[in-house]
Design an enzyme around this catalytic site. Structure first.
Site, PDB file in Angstrom:
ATOM      1  N   GLU A  86      22.552  67.318  28.112  1.00 26.69           N
ATOM      2  CA  GLU A  86      21.755  66.765  29.228  1.00 26.69           C
ATOM      3  C   GLU A  86      22.616  65.769  30.007  1.00 26.69           C
ATOM      4  OE1 GLU A  86      18.404  64.834  27.318  1.00 26.69           O
ATOM      5  OE2 GLU A  86      19.655  63.346  26.344  1.00 26.69           O
ATOM      6  N   ASP A 144      19.264  55.568  31.713  1.00 26.43           N
ATOM      7  CA  ASP A 144      19.675  56.700  32.551  1.00 26.43           C
ATOM      8  C   ASP A 144      20.119  56.267  33.951  1.00 26.43           C
ATOM      9  OD1 ASP A 144      18.606  58.226  30.392  1.00 26.43           O
ATOM     10  OD2 ASP A 144      16.646  58.274  31.358  1.00 26.43           O
TER      11      ASP A 144
HETATM   12  O1  FUB Z   1      15.078  59.051  29.595  1.00 33.03           O
HETATM   13  C1  FUB Z   1      14.540  60.249  29.114  1.00 33.03           C
HETATM   14  C2  FUB Z   1      15.619  61.205  28.726  1.00 33.03           C
HETATM   15  O2  FUB Z   1      16.451  60.614  27.731  1.00 33.03           O
HETATM   16  C3  FUB Z   1      16.583  61.542  29.837  1.00 33.03           C
HETATM   17  O3  FUB Z   1      16.069  62.452  30.747  1.00 33.03           O
HETATM   18  C4  FUB Z   1      17.722  62.025  29.034  1.00 33.03           C
HETATM   19  O4  FUB Z   1      18.905  62.177  29.751  1.00 33.03           O
HETATM   20  C5  FUB Z   1      17.804  60.990  27.940  1.00 33.03           C
HETATM   21  O5  FUB Z   1      18.520  59.858  28.340  1.00 33.03           O
END
Ligand code: FUB
Length: 338
Positions: free
Chosen positions: A238, A31
């Site tokens: 997301e 991320d």
């Molecule tokens: O790293 C945890 C979660 O996985 C993140 O918040 C999302 O965007 C995904 O990458």
């Protein structure tokens, strides 16, 4: 050949053909939110660990506990891990799951903006402050008032205003909120209904709070219609990110269960944004999450895959690759493997 062996051979081949290598290999990182501060590259990633939690669709196995800031003098130079910048034990309001963070700089201070589950199991977003881009950061005692869900991304506009974009469905809990209110009974819309959008709020001058009620962003198709929940190849899941290119706002994000990094273009930091295509095709591992950053007049996509762990979805590694634009402002899609 056994099915699992076949899968393994496929992963090995993909890893060998990757267009870039992990930036660091001594820890797992994911991320990546990349910024240039004082002409140097700083990456604010999640720090993946194996917390021994069984896999589920809620992402409980992403049991991260702290953040490390990675710095690089140039895009090709060795990356430096600057150690623990913030630990969940030092955040009064947070219980667990230090997921994807971002950072911002203003008036001599650096702000780490991060999500975590609070003691009631609800994701909120907090701010921690430091005099240095690499921390250590001191967390505010309470999360941002009115914040929820995951994946904050802080964008500084040319007029000096800062906006916080956030939200993520499934484990990120966005589907439990409507008009900024939590209700356990809320679920995702039906396939033929408008998909949930990411959320944006302008930040206060001190970057510690939202200056306004968060608003839902619209992502439209080429005909001006909102993307539908069943449009899994294009709808928001997301990993919000905003950058500006030639006066336009580019909102990029992950489609989650279809594993694309896509983007949409608009004329305002609040949107609406019109879907414009894919930036990154699926990577090894379930999640895809990125940032876009300009350095020395070139544009770079920071992203992650699970190549170093040979496909373990919650043990990821940050990578970087150059992206290019066409004359009409569209971005050429990257294939992470040749
Ligand atoms: O790293 C945890 C979660 O996985 C993140 O918040 C999302 O965007 C995904 O990458």
């Amino acid at each position: 050949m056994h099915q699992n062996n076949l899968k393994q051979v496929k992963i090995e081949e993909l890893i060998d053909s990757a267009i870039s290598k992990p930036i660091v290999t001594h820890i797992y990182t994911a991320d990546p939110s990349a910024h240039v501060f004082n002409n140097k590259i700083y990456i604010y990633p999640s720090h993946d660990i194996d917390a021994g939690i069984p896999f589920n669709d809620n992402g409980d196995h992403f049991g991260m506990e702290d953040y490390h800031v990675i710095s690089m003098d140039t895009i090709d130079s060795d990356a430096v891990d600057n150690g623990v910048a913030l630990h969940v034990n030092d955040v009064l309001w947070a219980e667990k799951q230090m997921w994807a963070p971002d950072a911002a700089y203003k008036n001599g201070k650096y702000y780490l903006v991060f999500p975590a589950r609070n003691k009631r199991g609800i994701f909120q977003i907090g701010v921690a402050v430091s005099d240095s881009p690499t921390g250590p950061f001191k967390a505010e005692p309470l999360p941002i008032k009115g914040s929820y869900s995951i994946d904050p991304a802080v964008f500084e506009d040319e007029d000096g205003s800062f906006y916080c974009y956030f939200g993520g469905i499934w484990g990120g809990q966005l589907q439990k909120f409507r008009n900024n209110k939590y209700d356990e009974a809320n679920e995702l819309p039906k396939a033929n209904e408008t998909a949930l959008g990411p959320i944006v709020a302008k930040m206060t001058d001190d970057l510690l709070q939202f200056a306004e009620e968060p608003k839902e962003i619209k992502i439209l198709d080429a005909f001006g219609n909102p993307l539908l929940e069943g449009d899994n190849d294009r709808r928001f899941f997301e990993a919000s990110w905003v950058h500006k290119y030639k006066g336009k706002y580019y909102f990029s994000y992950s489609t989650g269960d279809t594993h694309f990094i896509c983007y949409a273009i608009g004329d305002s930091p609040y949107g609406p944004f019109t879907y414009a295509g894919r930036i990154l095709n699926p990577v090894i591992g379930w999640t895809s999450h990125h940032s876009i950053c300009k350095f020395d007049d070139k544009w770079y996509l920071f992203y992650h895959d699970s190549s170093l762990s040979k496909g373990i979805t919650h043990l990821r590694s940050v990578k970087v690759a150059e992206i290019t634009y066409n004359e009409d402002g569209t971005i050429n899609t990257l294939n992470p493997y040749k």
